[in-house]
Structure formats: structure tokens, C-alpha cells
Design a protein around this motif. Sequence first.
Motif, PDB file in Angstrom:
ATOM      1  N   PRO A  76       0.811  -1.228   0.000  1.00  0.00           N
ATOM      2  CA  PRO A  76       0.000   0.000   0.000  1.00  0.00           C
ATOM      3  C   PRO A  76       0.841   1.275   0.000  1.00  0.00           C
ATOM      4  O   PRO A  76       0.498   2.238  -0.672  1.00  0.00           O
ATOM      5  CB  PRO A  76      -0.813  -0.129   1.289  1.00  0.00           C
ATOM      6  CG  PRO A  76      -0.945  -1.597   1.490  1.00  0.00           C
ATOM      7  CD  PRO A  76       0.358  -2.176   1.026  1.00  0.00           C
ATOM      8  N   GLN A  80       0.495   4.154  -2.765  1.00  0.00           N
ATOM      9  CA  GLN A  80       0.084   5.507  -2.403  1.00  0.00           C
ATOM     10  C   GLN A  80       0.964   6.552  -3.078  1.00  0.00           C
ATOM     11  O   GLN A  80       0.582   7.701  -3.195  1.00  0.00           O
ATOM     12  CB  GLN A  80       0.148   5.673  -0.881  1.00  0.00           C
ATOM     13  CG  GLN A  80      -0.988   4.961  -0.177  1.00  0.00           C
ATOM     14  CD  GLN A  80      -0.767   4.817   1.314  1.00  0.00           C
ATOM     15  OE1 GLN A  80       0.052   5.526   1.898  1.00  0.00           O
ATOM     16  NE2 GLN A  80      -1.482   3.897   1.939  1.00  0.00           N
ATOM     17  N   PHE A 103     -12.117   9.565  -2.521  1.00  0.00           N
ATOM     18  CA  PHE A 103     -11.917   8.147  -2.177  1.00  0.00           C
ATOM     19  C   PHE A 103     -10.430   7.798  -2.022  1.00  0.00           C
ATOM     20  O   PHE A 103     -10.015   7.151  -1.072  1.00  0.00           O
ATOM     21  CB  PHE A 103     -12.546   7.340  -3.313  1.00  0.00           C
ATOM     22  CG  PHE A 103     -12.654   5.880  -3.076  1.00  0.00           C
ATOM     23  CD1 PHE A 103     -13.602   5.380  -2.205  1.00  0.00           C
ATOM     24  CD2 PHE A 103     -11.834   4.984  -3.749  1.00  0.00           C
ATOM     25  CE1 PHE A 103     -13.732   4.031  -2.009  1.00  0.00           C
ATOM     26  CE2 PHE A 103     -11.959   3.631  -3.551  1.00  0.00           C
ATOM     27  CZ  PHE A 103     -12.905   3.156  -2.689  1.00  0.00           C
ATOM     28  N   GLU A 106      -9.373   9.245   1.179  1.00  0.00           N
ATOM     29  CA  GLU A 106     -10.025   8.614   2.341  1.00  0.00           C
ATOM     30  C   GLU A 106      -9.392   7.279   2.684  1.00  0.00           C
ATOM     31  O   GLU A 106      -9.123   6.996   3.846  1.00  0.00           O
ATOM     32  CB  GLU A 106     -11.513   8.391   2.044  1.00  0.00           C
ATOM     33  CG  GLU A 106     -12.366   9.618   2.271  1.00  0.00           C
ATOM     34  CD  GLU A 106     -13.802   9.386   1.837  1.00  0.00           C
ATOM     35  OE1 GLU A 106     -14.052   8.428   1.080  1.00  0.00           O
ATOM     36  OE2 GLU A 106     -14.671  10.170   2.249  1.00  0.00           O
ATOM     37  N   VAL A 107      -9.167   6.457   1.661  1.00  0.00           N
ATOM     38  CA  VAL A 107      -8.676   5.104   1.952  1.00  0.00           C
ATOM     39  C   VAL A 107      -7.277   5.116   2.548  1.00  0.00           C
ATOM     40  O   VAL A 107      -6.862   4.130   3.149  1.00  0.00           O
ATOM     41  CB  VAL A 107      -8.684   4.171   0.713  1.00  0.00           C
ATOM     42  CG1 VAL A 107     -10.092   3.946   0.246  1.00  0.00           C
ATOM     43  CG2 VAL A 107      -7.808   4.694  -0.384  1.00  0.00           C
ATOM     44  N   ILE A 108      -6.530   6.195   2.365  1.00  0.00           N
ATOM     45  CA  ILE A 108      -5.223   6.212   3.025  1.00  0.00           C
ATOM     46  C   ILE A 108      -5.269   7.064   4.290  1.00  0.00           C
ATOM     47  O   ILE A 108      -4.247   7.364   4.887  1.00  0.00           O
ATOM     48  CB  ILE A 108      -4.106   6.681   2.073  1.00  0.00           C
ATOM     49  CG1 ILE A 108      -4.353   8.111   1.606  1.00  0.00           C
ATOM     50  CG2 ILE A 108      -4.010   5.751   0.874  1.00  0.00           C
ATOM     51  CD1 ILE A 108      -3.170   8.676   0.854  1.00  0.00           C
ATOM     52  N   ARG A 112     -10.201  14.900   7.047  1.00  0.00           N
ATOM     53  CA  ARG A 112     -11.317  15.427   6.279  1.00  0.00           C
ATOM     54  C   ARG A 112     -11.067  16.850   5.756  1.00  0.00           C
ATOM     55  O   ARG A 112     -11.406  17.168   4.620  1.00  0.00           O
ATOM     56  CB  ARG A 112     -12.549  15.427   7.188  1.00  0.00           C
ATOM     57  CG  ARG A 112     -13.846  15.583   6.499  1.00  0.00           C
ATOM     58  CD  ARG A 112     -14.933  15.440   7.530  1.00  0.00           C
ATOM     59  NE  ARG A 112     -15.191  14.034   7.776  1.00  0.00           N
ATOM     60  CZ  ARG A 112     -16.385  13.475   7.558  1.00  0.00           C
ATOM     61  NH1 ARG A 112     -17.376  14.215   7.137  1.00  0.00           N
ATOM     62  NH2 ARG A 112     -16.586  12.216   7.777  1.00  0.00           N
TER      63      ARG A 112
ATOM     64  N   MET B   2     -15.017   7.215   9.609  1.00  0.00           N
ATOM     65  CA  MET B   2     -16.402   7.344   9.169  1.00  0.00           C
ATOM     66  C   MET B   2     -16.655   6.511   7.917  1.00  0.00           C
ATOM     67  O   MET B   2     -17.653   5.821   7.782  1.00  0.00           O
ATOM     68  CB  MET B   2     -16.690   8.817   8.815  1.00  0.00           C
ATOM     69  CG  MET B   2     -17.300   9.630   9.926  1.00  0.00           C
ATOM     70  SD  MET B   2     -18.717   8.825  10.647  1.00  0.00           S
ATOM     71  CE  MET B   2     -19.868   8.951   9.275  1.00  0.00           C
ATOM     72  N   PHE B   3     -15.674   6.619   7.016  1.00  0.00           N
ATOM     73  CA  PHE B   3     -15.768   5.950   5.731  1.00  0.00           C
ATOM     74  C   PHE B   3     -16.018   4.453   5.904  1.00  0.00           C
ATOM     75  O   PHE B   3     -16.893   3.864   5.279  1.00  0.00           O
ATOM     76  CB  PHE B   3     -14.460   6.193   4.971  1.00  0.00           C
ATOM     77  CG  PHE B   3     -14.283   5.295   3.800  1.00  0.00           C
ATOM     78  CD1 PHE B   3     -14.946   5.565   2.615  1.00  0.00           C
ATOM     79  CD2 PHE B   3     -13.464   4.183   3.872  1.00  0.00           C
ATOM     80  CE1 PHE B   3     -14.798   4.743   1.537  1.00  0.00           C
ATOM     81  CE2 PHE B   3     -13.318   3.353   2.795  1.00  0.00           C
ATOM     82  CZ  PHE B   3     -13.982   3.635   1.622  1.00  0.00           C
ATOM     83  N   ARG B   6     -19.515   3.718   7.056  1.00  0.00           N
ATOM     84  CA  ARG B   6     -20.461   3.898   5.956  1.00  0.00           C
ATOM     85  C   ARG B   6     -20.485   2.667   5.060  1.00  0.00           C
ATOM     86  O   ARG B   6     -21.531   2.149   4.706  1.00  0.00           O
ATOM     87  CB  ARG B   6     -20.057   5.125   5.127  1.00  0.00           C
ATOM     88  CG  ARG B   6     -20.850   6.351   5.448  1.00  0.00           C
ATOM     89  CD  ARG B   6     -20.747   7.446   4.385  1.00  0.00           C
ATOM     90  NE  ARG B   6     -19.645   7.430   3.477  1.00  0.00           N
ATOM     91  CZ  ARG B   6     -18.546   8.198   3.607  1.00  0.00           C
ATOM     92  NH1 ARG B   6     -18.413   8.992   4.632  1.00  0.00           N
ATOM     93  NH2 ARG B   6     -17.598   8.145   2.698  1.00  0.00           N
ATOM     94  N   GLU B   7     -19.275   2.199   4.735  1.00  0.00           N
ATOM     95  CA  GLU B   7     -19.164   1.036   3.860  1.00  0.00           C
ATOM     96  C   GLU B   7     -19.836  -0.186   4.477  1.00  0.00           C
ATOM     97  O   GLU B   7     -20.540  -0.939   3.813  1.00  0.00           O
ATOM     98  CB  GLU B   7     -17.685   0.711   3.600  1.00  0.00           C
ATOM     99  CG  GLU B   7     -16.962   1.732   2.756  1.00  0.00           C
ATOM    100  CD  GLU B   7     -17.504   1.799   1.342  1.00  0.00           C
ATOM    101  OE1 GLU B   7     -17.656   0.740   0.717  1.00  0.00           O
ATOM    102  OE2 GLU B   7     -17.793   2.911   0.883  1.00  0.00           O
ATOM    103  N   MET B 206      -9.852   0.344  -4.395  1.00  0.00           N
ATOM    104  CA  MET B 206      -9.260   0.777  -3.122  1.00  0.00           C
ATOM    105  C   MET B 206      -7.822   0.295  -2.991  1.00  0.00           C
ATOM    106  O   MET B 206      -6.931   1.035  -2.580  1.00  0.00           O
ATOM    107  CB  MET B 206     -10.086   0.241  -1.948  1.00  0.00           C
ATOM    108  CG  MET B 206     -11.417   0.955  -1.761  1.00  0.00           C
ATOM    109  SD  MET B 206     -12.511   0.039  -0.672  1.00  0.00           S
ATOM    110  CE  MET B 206     -11.879   0.488   0.915  1.00  0.00           C
ATOM    111  N   ALA B 211      -4.944   1.499  -0.558  1.00  0.00           N
ATOM    112  CA  ALA B 211      -5.568   1.136   0.714  1.00  0.00           C
ATOM    113  C   ALA B 211      -4.945  -0.161   1.213  1.00  0.00           C
ATOM    114  O   ALA B 211      -4.639  -1.052   0.432  1.00  0.00           O
ATOM    115  CB  ALA B 211      -7.063   0.961   0.541  1.00  0.00           C
ATOM    116  N   TYR B 215      -7.669  -1.994   5.789  1.00  0.00           N
ATOM    117  CA  TYR B 215      -8.655  -0.956   5.543  1.00  0.00           C
ATOM    118  C   TYR B 215      -9.790  -1.437   4.652  1.00  0.00           C
ATOM    119  O   TYR B 215     -10.955  -1.114   4.877  1.00  0.00           O
ATOM    120  CB  TYR B 215      -7.960   0.248   4.900  1.00  0.00           C
ATOM    121  CG  TYR B 215      -8.753   1.511   4.991  1.00  0.00           C
ATOM    122  CD1 TYR B 215      -8.635   2.337   6.105  1.00  0.00           C
ATOM    123  CD2 TYR B 215      -9.608   1.888   3.974  1.00  0.00           C
ATOM    124  CE1 TYR B 215      -9.356   3.495   6.195  1.00  0.00           C
ATOM    125  CE2 TYR B 215     -10.335   3.057   4.061  1.00  0.00           C
ATOM    126  CZ  TYR B 215     -10.202   3.855   5.174  1.00  0.00           C
ATOM    127  OH  TYR B 215     -10.924   4.997   5.266  1.00  0.00           O
TER     128      TYR B 215
END
Lengths: 229, 298
Positions: A76, A80, A103, A106-108, A112, B2-3, B6-7, B206, B211, B215
Amino acid sequence: MIRLENVSKVYPTSARPALDDVSVEVERGEFAFLIGPSGSGKSTLLRLLIREDVPSSGTVWVANWNVGGLAGRRVPRLRQRMGCVFQDFRLLPNKTVAENVAFALEVIGKPRHTIRTVVPEVLDLVDLAGKAERMPSELSGGEAQRVAIARAFVNRPLVLLADEPTGNLDPETSAGIMTLLERINRTGTTVLMATHDRQIVDSMRRRVVELSAGRLARDDARGVYGVAR
Amino acid sequence: MMFVWREAFAGLRRNLTMSIAMVITTAISLGLLGAGLLAVRTIDRTEDLYYSLIAVQVALDEPTSADDRDCSSPVCTGLRGELEASPLVASVEYESRDDAFARFQRIYAGQSILQLVRPQSLPATLRVTMADPLRGEEIVTQYTGRPGVRNVVDQRSTVADLFSFLGSVRNATFGLAVVQALAALLLISNTIQLSAFTRRTEVGIMRLVGATRWYTQVPFLIEAVVTGVVGAVLATGGLVLGKVFFLDGLMSGRLLANTIPPIGMSDVLGYVGPVLVVVGAVIATATGYVTLRLYVRT
């Protein structure tokens, strides 16, 4: 930035190696085309770079990572720092344009508030600032690919890999995509683009690396697609 | 984070019918487990209750019993002294023939059997309270056949039937719980695989943007845990309803009123409920983790 040392890849189901003793190096900040007919090993090479696969022999270097020898949990980190763009865009159909780009952040685990400022910037860069809330199904092919590029670039990758990014687009739209990739390249990002598109390669006059049946056939600093094809 | 949540909830909604089946199965198996736990608790309490009451009765023979109000005959004194000296014994109480008859009259007041019994038909008894109620049998073997002893009865053997009944209720409940738990595990595992399959494109993307495996997989684990916890809460609710509408009626009935100690609301909510939530969450997590390790390679 990218260095392959005597890299071969043999798939167990195939007699002929997909890559056969390929050595090639792409410098930091360079823009290079990877050309060759279908089955020549372009996709395999890209897959090795993002560690979707490991080489059968030889070494693949990206930045300071020995990609083939990377432990699974470190993959990962490598990805990234790399951006990927594909012929079929690979957007998430149930997320808006802005969400698709967000997205990748977010995934890493980016906070916010960072996401809120960075996503509009990148959408602006790809000229999609007005379409942040659209769904992918409402976009044209060119727009969808811009979203994909925005997503690939939003983490400021060291390397941007593009696998036939213009394969599904008309020439005019393709030209727009190429302008965008050049713009990204000028920010210092190394770009490696696999393509079949003769017109683009010929007009850009950038480095051309050609694969043929898994072997390195040609490596020109300012090349064209080729005369015989 | 949060993500990730949600998923997970998107995943539960997507396979709604499957999620419901999963929750129900989990609830039933946890409910059975809870019932088993309550049975164990009741058995323990019943045992405590009875062991404080029961004793080993050393009944004395006719010549020794006759006309001895306070265990003053040499045979009785000898036996009593020996019993009191034993480390197995907590205390010894003498019940003369007249006392026994008085107690008999009390228990069977108004019944016809009373007409048939005279003091002479009852033996005088040494009531031995055991230090360890489970070792009464040793007193039985030591004193049976001794001079002056008519017979020796361990009262525990008379209540053993009750305990063995309660024991088999518990075993049957646990057995069913295990079978149901197996079904719940398979359902959870299956649902996670399905869920992972429907989301494989998403997960692929992802992974592509860097990711971690962790995750991408946490949402599936959360799905499983939510199932386990919701199942446990439903199971606890079911046990409460079962207690209020079924057990309470049964226990206050004539037959069982003073035989088995009642199950309190605090047993259900304070003990079994939390246990079920923890067990549900842990088992669901473990199942989810193993499934992801074995079947989901993305």
C-alpha cells in the motif's frame, strides 16, 4: 525513478514468457510511451510496477523500492506514491465525481479538512470544477478519464502509470487527455503511458520504449510509433 | 474512520435479506446459549440451596433408639463422638424417636398415613451435616452395619434425580446452541464472501489507490460484528420475554414454587445479556477474520 533489471515474467499457463529479460530505466520527471502490439507485455510490465504481480526473475525498482521483494503489507505504501489510469476509467459508479477523487484520499486516512481543500483543487486542474457533484454515468468518456486522472494525481504521486488511457476516446478528446498528462508531467511527476495510439506518439515526440513479444525492441529518446505499423 | 462505517452499513443494506437471516440465526443460537447459561446458574443455586439443607442420616436401630431422649446411651454417645471427630463432618444433631414423630406429624398433618405411624416405627437419628456435601457417601460406607446403626442414608442421592434432570436440560440446550451456532457461523461466512464478491470492483480500486488490506476488510468485519451484537441483543430480548411470559408462570406454579430458585431479571440483563453480546461479537469477528483470510484474496 523506474528501473527494470533483466526482468522476465512467465505465466504458468503460457509457454512463451510475457516479459523476456527486459532492462529499461525511466528517469525522474520523464515522460515515456510504452508501445507494442497486444500481448507484447505492456500490461504485464505495468502490473509488475504496481506489484499486482511479481517478476519471475530480475529486479523491478520504483523510487527506492525493490517492488518484487516488497512485503505484502508494504505494498500500500508503494501504491500511495503511484497513480494509475486505465482504459476503462475504473470509477466507482455509485459515487459522485468529487467522492471518487476523495476516495483515494479517504482510503489512506487523510483528514477530512485536507480532503475538502485538495479535491476541488485537483478537479480544477482537470477542468471539471463544475461537475463535482455529477455521477460517473452522466459524464462523457473524456470527462470520466479526467476524473480518473484527478484521482490518480490527487496524492501527488511520484509516478503516474497510464494503461491505454485514450483507448476508448476519439482523437480530439484524446488530445485533451494528453495535454492534461503533459501538465501533470510538468509538475515533476514521472509519466509512463502504454498506448496503441500512433497519432499521439507521433505528435508528442517523447521517449518511446517498444516491446515486442516480451522483449525490448526499441528505446528512442524522441521517437515515433514506427514505420512498419 | 467514518468511511469504514459507511461502507459496512452499505454492505448490510445491500444484502438485506441475507443480513436478516444472519441476525435471526445468530439470535437463536445465542438465545439457546443464554438459556443454557441460565440453566447452569439455576442448577448451581439449586445445589447450594439443597446442600445447605440436606444431610447424611444415620438411623439407629431399635434397641438404641428406645427411650433415649438425648443420645445418652453409650452406643449413641460413641457414634456421635466419632462422627463429630471426623474431618468430613461439620456438625451432628440428634433427633430422638419422639422428635421424629413430632416432625412426622407436622409434615403429614391431616393425611391418613398419620393414623398408621406410631413413634415406635420411627428410628432415632443422628443428622450429620457434611463439611463437604459431595462426600456423604464416605460416611455411608463407614457407618453402615456398625453396631447400633440401622441404616445410613445420604439425602443427596434423593435429590440427585432433580439435578440430573436439570443437567440434561442444560446439555440439550447447549447441544442445540452449538448446532445453531454452526449454522450462524456458516451464514456469516457466506454473507461476507457474497458481500466481498459484490464489492470486488470497489475493493480492487481501493487496493489500487493504496488502501491497506486491513482498511478494505474492516467494513466486512464490522458487518459481521454488527450482526453478532444485534443478534445478541435480540437473543437477550427473547430471553426476557421467555422469562416473563413462560418461566415466571411455570416457577410460581404449585409444582416448582419452592423446588427451584427463581431466575431474576438481573440474571438475564446483568449476567447473560452482556455475556451474549461479548460472545456474539467475538465469534462474529473470528468468523469474519477467518473467512477473509481464507476466501477473500483481494
